[in-house]
Scaffold this active site. Structure first.
Site, PDB file in Angstrom:
ATOM      1  CB  THR A 162     -22.093  33.990  58.724  1.00 57.45           C
ATOM      2  OG1 THR A 162     -20.803  34.546  58.932  1.00 57.45           O
ATOM      3  CG2 THR A 162     -23.138  35.085  58.801  1.00 57.45           C
ATOM      4  CD  GLU A 163     -26.248  29.755  63.200  1.00 57.68           C
ATOM      5  OE1 GLU A 163     -25.779  28.631  63.383  1.00 57.68           O
ATOM      6  OE2 GLU A 163     -27.141  30.251  63.922  1.00 57.68           O
TER       7      GLU A 163
ATOM      8  N   GLY B 169     -23.829  37.041  63.056  1.00 57.99           N
ATOM      9  CA  GLY B 169     -22.687  37.264  62.198  1.00 57.99           C
ATOM     10  C   GLY B 169     -21.444  37.521  63.022  1.00 57.99           C
TER      11      GLY B 169
ATOM     12  CB  CYS C  60     -10.810  28.769  59.733  1.00 55.22           C
ATOM     13  SG  CYS C  60     -10.627  27.045  60.237  1.00 55.22           S
TER      14      CYS C  60
ATOM     15  CD  GLU D  65     -13.048  35.765  55.431  1.00 52.28           C
ATOM     16  OE1 GLU D  65     -11.839  35.872  55.704  1.00 52.28           O
ATOM     17  OE2 GLU D  65     -13.472  35.221  54.399  1.00 52.28           O
TER      18      GLU D  65
END
Length: 394
Positions: A141-142, A146, A247, A372
């Site tokens: 995430t930045e 997101g 992931c 997530e």
């Protein structure tokens, strides 16, 4: 014909019958640890907005086999998906921040290295991470990206045999205490993952303060200022967004269980409170409206636990699809936060006090609902699966 078992208010559907002896042993071990090491102090940690002794807690969780729990080899426990889920449930019943520590360590950082890393990367990092000697974090995430990781601005360029990483990541659990970060960056070859030792020059992880959710958790920004890495820092088997998204699917599975742990804590608190608290000369539990609330909470809680168990069995059989994980994450986080809010009403004004876990769980779940994969993103995942039409950019 044998007599029917007694009705159990804490297990009204008899879900415990679906568990084997080893499953129960894992659950009970994690529950006992959380009761001893987390519950007596977590309200204070939450109020202070810190998680003191996180490295010691990580080592203890490592000794329990809870880190990288469902991975095999390299010091990992090789537990079943159901057992990992039960551990997540018990950890989040204590606090979402503790489950997040375990999820990020095992389902994100360790999972990425285990699935996509070279043998050298696995041998170097996984054994100390499984033992809790090294804490990991996961940088996807930045600040401006997101739900759309494909828009990431963090980039890596080649400089001779080396890679040079530049960019920022945001809302990173464990970031300020991590010894290794799995960072995803844009390259000329597409999105790649990098194993970044946090003592590398140019790497910093300032902790994020002033948050009102997941307060008993370390949350950080990652800053990569021309971080130079050797050629073998790249995860060789991960190319494109499929790597980080796989992931996330693994971590989301743990949330399906964990959110039910927070919900269970709130339901059981409300049930106990309703039987003890008297108003108008009788316990709250004697009022029809209170019983309706308790019944509705119990229905959604145990439906969610059945769903988690079903998805766990599918994962153990190698038949769990990402869309099914989205269904579980969407349903269980939404229902968990509603259970917490309803429990708060049963407790009245006491529901906002940290003497009870309800408000703490409720505010934590505001983050769990979002990270997530937001509600909206999982709705669109299911919408695409149901209709065959991609509406993410519609």
């Amino acid at each position: 014909m044998s007599p029917l078992p007694a009705f159990d208010a804490h297990d009204p559907l008899g879900i415990d019958d679906l568990l084997g002896d080893e499953d129960r042993a894992v659950r009970d071990t994690v529950r006992s640890w959380a009761a001893d090491r987390v519950l007596p102090q977590v309200a204070d940690w939450y109020e202070r907005g810190e998680l003191p002794g996180i490295r010691e807690l990580a080592r203890e969780l490592g000794s329990l086999g809870a880190l990288g729990m469902s991975l095999t080899g390299y010091g990992c426990a090789g537990a079943s998906a159901v057992q990992y889920g039960l551990a997540c449930l018990e950890l989040e019943a204590a606090d979402s921040g503790i489950r997040s520590l375990v999820s990020v360590q095992g389902s994100l950082a360790m999972y990425a290295i285990h699935r996509f890393g070279s043998e050298e990367q696995k041998q170097r990092w996984l054994p100390p991470m499984a033992a809790g000697e090294v804490i990991g974090c996961f940088g996807l995430t930045e600040p401006d990206h997101g739900s759309d990781p494909g828009g990431m601005r963090t980039h890596a360029r080649r400089d001779g045999a080396d890679w040079v990483l530049t960019g920022r990541k945001m809302w990173i659990t464990n970031g300020s205490v991590a010894g290794v970060a799995v960072v995803w960056a844009r390259t000329e070859e597409g999105v790649r993952g990098f194993v970044v030792p946090t003592d590398a020059p140019g790497f910093s992880a300032p902790e994020i303060k002033h948050k009102w959710s997941l307060r008993a958790s370390v949350t950080s920004e990652l800053v990569l200022d021309e971080v130079r890495l050797p050629a073998d820092a790249v995860l060789p088997e991960a190319r494109g967004l499929r790597g980080p998204l796989s992931c996330l699917s693994h971590a989301r599975y743990g949330i399906v269980w964990g959110s039910m742990g927070a919900a269970r804590s709130c339901f059981e608190t409300a049930l106990a409170y309703a039987t003890e608290r008297e108003q108008f000369g009788k316990p709250l539990a004697a009022f029809q409206l209170t019983q309706a609330k308790l019944a509705d909470m119990a229905v959604e809680l145990h439906k969610g636990m059945l769903l988690a168990h079903h998805l766990g069995r599918r994962m153990d059989a190698g038949r769990l699809r990402p869309e099914q994980i989205s269904l579980g994450k969407l349903n269980n986080t939404r229902e968990a936060i509603e259970i917490c809010r309803t429990a708060r009403t049963v407790l009245g004004a006491n529901g906002v006090s940290l003497e009870y876990p309800v408000m703490r769980h409720s505010t934590n779940l505001e983050s769990v609902l979002t990270y997530e994969g937001t509600v909206e993103m999982h709705q669109l995942v299911l919408g695409k699966a149901l209709t065959g039409v991609d509406a993410f950019r519609g």
